[in-house]
Design a protein around this motif. Structure first.
Motif, mmCIF file in Angstrom:
data_model
loop_
_atom_site.group_PDB
_atom_site.id
_atom_site.type_symbol
_atom_site.label_atom_id
_atom_site.label_comp_id
_atom_site.label_asym_id
_atom_site.label_seq_id
_atom_site.Cartn_x
_atom_site.Cartn_y
_atom_site.Cartn_z
ATOM 1 N N ARG A 86 -32.048 -82.875 -136.854
ATOM 2 C CA ARG A 86 -33.161 -83.311 -137.718
ATOM 3 C C ARG A 86 -32.659 -84.422 -138.650
ATOM 4 O O ARG A 86 -31.488 -84.582 -139.105
ATOM 5 N N PHE A 87 -33.798 -85.226 -139.023
ATOM 6 C CA PHE A 87 -33.534 -86.075 -139.951
ATOM 7 C C PHE A 87 -33.768 -85.326 -141.446
ATOM 8 O O PHE A 87 -34.569 -84.249 -141.701
ATOM 9 N N LYS A 147 -37.706 -88.730 -133.913
ATOM 10 C CA LYS A 147 -37.515 -87.357 -134.504
ATOM 11 C C LYS A 147 -37.797 -86.434 -133.368
ATOM 12 O O LYS A 147 -36.808 -85.390 -133.480
ATOM 13 N N LYS A 151 -34.903 -83.686 -131.605
ATOM 14 C CA LYS A 151 -35.209 -82.237 -131.927
ATOM 15 C C LYS A 151 -34.673 -81.624 -130.634
ATOM 16 O O LYS A 151 -34.371 -80.409 -130.775
#
Length: 502
Positions: free
Chosen positions: A142-143, A133, A137
């Motif tokens: 983004r997840f 993650k 970024k």
């Protein structure tokens, strides 16, 4: 951060590290005690991890014979799986890899359904994907969890997904739930735009990219057209903006079709793909970037002019090589379009070098000086915030062509062996072939004058234990010269590290 560090938790990463270490060993029988020492583990922990690896190899190949022997030994001849096969086996247990495949393949993915499917808690998912993650970024990706997936520039999402899935499978598997016949038709339709299509692995890479793109389009995630493509694609009959709509059974607006088609052609230009001079796509690239005035071609032309004078004054023709020009154009075009860092496979597979050679440092500093000056030019403002990234990319491309020897000091090697041509002539011939080594009979009066002394006896080592001595048996073979070469390269690299404090 390297790929495995992003994808594996500490337990999986440890097993992968052990397996890779054993896989790279030239020994047939390996002591467990030596492995535990070199891995920094206690003996019992090492045995536990080895038994776990042994069981996993059995899962991959049911006919696998154990690697564990009596008396604390490992039989490396029984490592039945390749490194790629073992990595993929571990990835199928890794939460980040599972999560990505889940939201790609599932019709209506949510974090709750994922947790139920893989028997993990949401907090565990959050913890185990944290490194990935943070990596994503840096590209403003983004997840998402309400609908499990990713958000950000769709082009960057697909490039990131490709990097992750390709490095995990290396062509061994195609874990996408997509119509493979349609994937193959897509590759066939557009392969002429990609130099990758002329290579064995390139075709597999294109299949993965096509599969990901088709799945994203099926879920109504579309890549948008970018006006920065205009000088290359607008009114250019080379680029076909209709075939994709005829190929896919997905209703798309004119704008969506234009965006998706343009993304395919952008992909053909976003990396230094060119390795063969007699390549039609390379010829087309050189033509298209020259056809209309544009800052990418102007910038590369300006850089080539600088490089001929400063970097390659003795062989300026290097900067007229179509391969160099085409790859410089592709590298620059990608940064011109994105104006920010974007996912890069090389950064996930090559460890960061803490030390540069003096020659590499000279090359980089000269390129960075150019980037700094160019960034002040209003015509090249897109460079200003990307100077370091673009400069390092140029350096990596040009490094194999750059003559480092004027900035390096050769190794001085002393030969302390019996004065018999039968023993030493082959060794001298080997050392003479190494451009960075000066070899001569060992002279004891020189004291600290040698970087390495090659001897046929431990006598000198006993008498002068502080000297850098490599013992080579009289009956040495070519195989015995391999570790000697690696040692010489390591000493040479250390001797010629750039003194960045100077």
């Amino acid at each position: 951060m390297l790929y495995e560090e992003l994808m594996f938790d500490s337990s999986l990463l440890l097993r992968f590290t052990i397996f890779r270490y054993l896989n790279q060993s030239s020994m047939q029988i390996f002591p467990v005690s030596q492995l535990s020492d070199e891995m920094g583990l206690n003996y019992q922990q090492t045995v536990i991890e080895l038994n776990e690896i042994d069981a996993e190899l059995k899962e991959i190949y049911p006919e696998h014979e154990t690697i564990m022997m009596r008396a604390g030994k490992i039989n490396l001849e029984n490592l039945s799986a390749s490194l790629d096969e073992y990595r993929y086996h571990l990835l199928k247990q890794a939460v980040p890899f599972q999560f990505i495949l889940y939201f790609l393949n599932e019709e209506e993915p949510t974090i709750e359904k994922f947790c139920d499917k893989y028997y993990v808690s949401r907090s565990t998912v959050s913890r185990k994907i944290d490194r990935l993650k943070r990596y994503l970024k840096t590209f403003n990706l983004r997840f998402t969890y309400t609908e499990a997936g990713m958000s950000g520039d769709e082009r960057l999402i697909r490039i990131a997904l490709f990097n992750i899935l390709w490095l995990g499978t290396r062509g061994l598997a195609f874990p996408l739930d997509v119509d493979e016949e349609l994937v193959d038709k897509s590759v066939e339709t557009f392969k002429s735009y990609f130099p990758l299509s002329r290579t064995y692995f390139g075709v597999h890479e294109l299949r993965m990219f096509a599969g990901i793109s088709i799945m994203r389009i099926n879920k109504q995630h579309f890549a948008k057209y970018d006006t920065r493509y205009n000088f290359l694609m607008k009114n250019n009959p080379y680029y076909d903006f209709t075939s994709l709509g005829e190929l896919l059974d997905v209703p798309m607006t004119t704008r969506q079709l234009k965006g998706e088609s343009s993304f395919i052609y952008f992909l053909a230009h976003y990396a230094p793909f060119y390795t063969v001079r007699d390549d039609n796509s390379l010829k087309q690239t050189l033509h298209d970037f020259e056809a209309y005035p544009n800052p990418v071609n102007s910038f590369v032309t300006e850089f080539r002019r600088f490089a001929k004078k400063t970097l390659f004054p003795d062989k300026p023709e290097v900067m007229d090589d179509p391969l160099i020009i085409g790859n410089l154009l592709n590298i620059t075009f990608a940064y011109y379009v994105f104006r920010q860092p974007f996912p890069n496979i090389m950064s996930m597979v090559l460890e960061h070098k803490e030390h540069q050679s003096q020659g590499e440092h000279v090359l980089e500093q000269n390129i960075m000086n150019f980037m700094h000056t160019a960034g002040e030019n209003t015509d090249y403002q897109f460079v200003r915030s990307l100077r370091v990234l673009l400069g390092k990319s140029f350096k990596h491309l040009l490094m194999p062509c750059f003559n480092q020897f004027p900035y390096a000091e050769d190794l001085k090697v002393g030969i302390a062996m019996e004065h018999n041509a039968m023993f030493v002539l082959e060794l001298y011939r080997f050392l003479d072939d190494l451009r960075f080594v000066e070899a001569e009979p060992y002279d004891a009066s020189l004291k600290d004058g040698y970087d390495l002394i090659i001897s046929s006896s431990m006598l000198l080592k006993k008498e002068k234990p502080n000297l850098p001595i490599h013992v080579l048996e009289h009956n040495y073979s070519e195989k015995d010269l391999i570790p000697l070469y690696l040692m010489l390269r390591e000493i040479y690299a250390k001797k010629n590290q750039a003194n960045l404090k100077a």
